[in-house]
Design a protein around this motif. Sequence first.
Motif, PDB file in Angstrom:
ATOM      1  N   TRP A   3      11.844  70.181 -24.449  1.00 48.46           N
ATOM      2  CA  TRP A   3      10.664  70.692 -24.991  1.00 48.46           C
ATOM      3  C   TRP A   3       9.445  70.081 -24.555  1.00 48.46           C
ATOM      4  O   TRP A   3       9.173  69.318 -23.731  1.00 48.46           O
ATOM      5  CB  TRP A   3      10.927  69.842 -26.485  1.00 48.46           C
ATOM      6  CG  TRP A   3      12.303  69.921 -27.268  1.00 48.46           C
ATOM      7  CD1 TRP A   3      13.436  69.426 -26.982  1.00 48.46           C
ATOM      8  CD2 TRP A   3      12.440  71.008 -28.178  1.00 48.46           C
ATOM      9  NE1 TRP A   3      14.417  69.941 -27.962  1.00 48.46           N
ATOM     10  CE2 TRP A   3      13.725  70.965 -28.682  1.00 48.46           C
ATOM     11  CE3 TRP A   3      11.552  71.888 -28.788  1.00 48.46           C
ATOM     12  CZ2 TRP A   3      14.109  72.010 -29.712  1.00 48.46           C
ATOM     13  CZ3 TRP A   3      12.045  72.916 -29.672  1.00 48.46           C
ATOM     14  CH2 TRP A   3      13.515  72.595 -30.229  1.00 48.46           C
ATOM     15  N   PHE A  56       7.572  73.425 -28.654  1.00 50.67           N
ATOM     16  CA  PHE A  56       8.498  74.360 -28.197  1.00 50.67           C
ATOM     17  C   PHE A  56       9.364  74.180 -26.964  1.00 50.67           C
ATOM     18  O   PHE A  56       9.067  73.350 -26.260  1.00 50.67           O
ATOM     19  CB  PHE A  56       7.793  75.780 -27.842  1.00 50.67           C
ATOM     20  CG  PHE A  56       7.311  76.554 -29.015  1.00 50.67           C
ATOM     21  CD1 PHE A  56       7.900  77.865 -29.600  1.00 50.67           C
ATOM     22  CD2 PHE A  56       6.018  76.144 -29.782  1.00 50.67           C
ATOM     23  CE1 PHE A  56       7.322  78.532 -30.489  1.00 50.67           C
ATOM     24  CE2 PHE A  56       5.642  76.754 -31.009  1.00 50.67           C
ATOM     25  CZ  PHE A  56       6.351  78.027 -31.192  1.00 50.67           C
ATOM     26  N   LYS A  57      10.577  74.864 -26.941  1.00 50.18           N
ATOM     27  CA  LYS A  57      11.591  74.740 -26.024  1.00 50.18           C
ATOM     28  C   LYS A  57      10.757  74.880 -24.633  1.00 50.18           C
ATOM     29  O   LYS A  57       9.941  75.702 -24.539  1.00 50.18           O
ATOM     30  CB  LYS A  57      12.875  75.334 -26.360  1.00 50.18           C
ATOM     31  CG  LYS A  57      13.661  74.998 -27.400  1.00 50.18           C
ATOM     32  CD  LYS A  57      14.702  75.797 -27.809  1.00 50.18           C
ATOM     33  CE  LYS A  57      15.666  75.447 -28.834  1.00 50.18           C
ATOM     34  NZ  LYS A  57      16.562  76.352 -29.219  1.00 50.18           N
ATOM     35  N   ILE A  67       9.150  78.659 -23.397  1.00 49.57           N
ATOM     36  CA  ILE A  67       8.838  79.312 -24.303  1.00 49.57           C
ATOM     37  C   ILE A  67       7.299  79.009 -24.961  1.00 49.57           C
ATOM     38  O   ILE A  67       7.102  77.886 -25.219  1.00 49.57           O
ATOM     39  CB  ILE A  67       9.475  79.280 -25.736  1.00 49.57           C
ATOM     40  CG1 ILE A  67      10.866  79.807 -25.304  1.00 49.57           C
ATOM     41  CG2 ILE A  67       8.977  80.444 -26.729  1.00 49.57           C
ATOM     42  CD1 ILE A  67      12.053  79.454 -26.588  1.00 49.57           C
ATOM     43  N   ASP A  98       5.381  86.025 -26.571  1.00 48.67           N
ATOM     44  CA  ASP A  98       6.338  85.381 -25.596  1.00 48.67           C
ATOM     45  C   ASP A  98       7.719  86.216 -25.838  1.00 48.67           C
ATOM     46  O   ASP A  98       8.167  86.477 -27.096  1.00 48.67           O
ATOM     47  CB  ASP A  98       6.601  83.829 -26.197  1.00 48.67           C
ATOM     48  CG  ASP A  98       7.683  83.497 -24.766  1.00 48.67           C
ATOM     49  OD1 ASP A  98       8.871  83.631 -25.197  1.00 48.67           O
ATOM     50  OD2 ASP A  98       7.274  82.541 -23.914  1.00 48.67           O
ATOM     51  N   GLN A 153      10.987  85.434 -26.238  1.00 47.64           N
ATOM     52  CA  GLN A 153      11.672  84.645 -27.249  1.00 47.64           C
ATOM     53  C   GLN A 153      11.270  84.665 -28.489  1.00 47.64           C
ATOM     54  O   GLN A 153      11.926  84.569 -29.504  1.00 47.64           O
ATOM     55  CB  GLN A 153      11.997  83.487 -26.741  1.00 47.64           C
ATOM     56  CG  GLN A 153      12.925  83.482 -25.468  1.00 47.64           C
ATOM     57  CD  GLN A 153      14.277  83.895 -25.741  1.00 47.64           C
ATOM     58  OE1 GLN A 153      14.849  83.437 -26.794  1.00 47.64           O
ATOM     59  NE2 GLN A 153      14.624  84.911 -25.026  1.00 47.64           N
ATOM     60  N   ASN A 154       9.756  84.898 -28.996  1.00 45.76           N
ATOM     61  CA  ASN A 154       9.142  84.959 -29.876  1.00 45.76           C
ATOM     62  C   ASN A 154       9.170  86.314 -30.708  1.00 45.76           C
ATOM     63  O   ASN A 154       9.210  86.400 -31.930  1.00 45.76           O
ATOM     64  CB  ASN A 154       7.713  84.190 -30.059  1.00 45.76           C
ATOM     65  CG  ASN A 154       8.119  82.736 -29.525  1.00 45.76           C
ATOM     66  OD1 ASN A 154       8.866  82.100 -29.918  1.00 45.76           O
ATOM     67  ND2 ASN A 154       6.859  82.211 -28.977  1.00 45.76           N
ATOM     68  N   TYR A 178      19.006  79.191 -32.858  1.00 45.91           N
ATOM     69  CA  TYR A 178      17.846  80.113 -33.229  1.00 45.91           C
ATOM     70  C   TYR A 178      16.450  79.767 -33.495  1.00 45.91           C
ATOM     71  O   TYR A 178      15.497  80.666 -33.581  1.00 45.91           O
ATOM     72  CB  TYR A 178      18.241  80.856 -34.444  1.00 45.91           C
ATOM     73  CG  TYR A 178      19.746  81.578 -34.445  1.00 45.91           C
ATOM     74  CD1 TYR A 178      19.979  82.729 -34.063  1.00 45.91           C
ATOM     75  CD2 TYR A 178      20.820  80.720 -35.067  1.00 45.91           C
ATOM     76  CE1 TYR A 178      21.170  83.207 -33.823  1.00 45.91           C
ATOM     77  CE2 TYR A 178      22.202  81.131 -35.127  1.00 45.91           C
ATOM     78  CZ  TYR A 178      22.266  82.388 -34.334  1.00 45.91           C
ATOM     79  OH  TYR A 178      23.460  83.085 -34.456  1.00 45.91           O
ATOM     80  N   ASN A 181      13.024  78.234 -31.874  1.00 41.59           N
ATOM     81  CA  ASN A 181      12.137  78.302 -30.646  1.00 41.59           C
ATOM     82  C   ASN A 181      11.095  77.058 -30.718  1.00 41.59           C
ATOM     83  O   ASN A 181      10.768  76.505 -29.635  1.00 41.59           O
ATOM     84  CB  ASN A 181      11.572  79.623 -30.444  1.00 41.59           C
ATOM     85  CG  ASN A 181      12.260  80.938 -30.254  1.00 41.59           C
ATOM     86  OD1 ASN A 181      13.316  80.549 -29.587  1.00 41.59           O
ATOM     87  ND2 ASN A 181      11.774  82.084 -30.129  1.00 41.59           N
ATOM     88  N   TRP A 209       9.343  78.652 -35.774  1.00 44.97           N
ATOM     89  CA  TRP A 209       9.682  80.091 -35.285  1.00 44.97           C
ATOM     90  C   TRP A 209      11.067  80.233 -34.790  1.00 44.97           C
ATOM     91  O   TRP A 209      11.569  79.321 -34.002  1.00 44.97           O
ATOM     92  CB  TRP A 209       8.554  80.355 -34.013  1.00 44.97           C
ATOM     93  CG  TRP A 209       7.140  80.032 -34.300  1.00 44.97           C
ATOM     94  CD1 TRP A 209       6.801  79.789 -35.666  1.00 44.97           C
ATOM     95  CD2 TRP A 209       6.260  80.903 -33.570  1.00 44.97           C
ATOM     96  NE1 TRP A 209       5.373  79.942 -35.302  1.00 44.97           N
ATOM     97  CE2 TRP A 209       5.057  80.664 -34.263  1.00 44.97           C
ATOM     98  CE3 TRP A 209       6.401  81.326 -32.319  1.00 44.97           C
ATOM     99  CZ2 TRP A 209       3.836  81.118 -33.636  1.00 44.97           C
ATOM    100  CZ3 TRP A 209       5.101  81.735 -31.835  1.00 44.97           C
ATOM    101  CH2 TRP A 209       3.708  81.723 -32.597  1.00 44.97           C
ATOM    102  N   ASN A 265      14.151  83.026 -33.146  1.00 45.57           N
ATOM    103  CA  ASN A 265      14.337  84.180 -32.189  1.00 45.57           C
ATOM    104  C   ASN A 265      15.278  85.249 -32.822  1.00 45.57           C
ATOM    105  O   ASN A 265      15.938  85.947 -32.266  1.00 45.57           O
ATOM    106  CB  ASN A 265      14.958  83.674 -30.832  1.00 45.57           C
ATOM    107  CG  ASN A 265      16.273  83.159 -30.864  1.00 45.57           C
ATOM    108  OD1 ASN A 265      16.964  83.102 -31.958  1.00 45.57           O
ATOM    109  ND2 ASN A 265      16.764  82.109 -29.898  1.00 45.57           N
TER     110      ASN A 265
END
Length: 209
Positions: free
Chosen positions: A12, A87-88, A91, A97, A99-100, A146, A148, A167, A169
Amino acid sequence: MAEELHPLQNEWVIWEHKANTGSKDPAKWKENMKQLCEFSTVEGFWQYFSHLPKPSEVFFDGDCKKKVSDAGSGTDGDKTVEEYSLFKKGIEPEWGDPQNVIGGEWFCRQFFEADVLDLYWTNLVMACIGETIEDAVDDEGAFQSYINGARVVDKSRNFPLYKIEIWLNTRDPIIKERIKDKLMDVLTDGQQTPSRKMQPKFDWRDHTA
């Protein structure tokens, strides 16, 4: 003997976003975004998180927004922080992004007392890194992630107003609702039962490029 570390499911990153000086230029907005730290163990998380100012210590409180300094800078407060993001790794905390943009966010925008704001943010961060909001597995028994990331944002102008976001995905309605239900339990853990009027109220918003 070396201390045993406790690895997290994911790595993270915690981000800080300084208040914009008035420009609406998206590029300028991104310049104000700074990665503060990254971690992949429980011990690494606490090493960084315990030294970060709490949202209530930097956000507008009805009188002013506080000026803070970079750690180790040796200078008086020279910046105003308007959001923290978790955020991971890989991302970025922005809609565009990859993934977002395929998902969206649950967000709660309202006033919270200082101790409640800090509690909600801490609970949300710990739930994200501990993977306790999600409990889904696929057909082969593998864990499905799921989430992010999450943000806490100072939306104050003339009066205190804060925003808490998580957030995802995905826009799958079943998954969204399941996460929202769990989110409500996680967020208020440790809080005296809030009045109906003061309970967090979450709305959904799709992300777009």
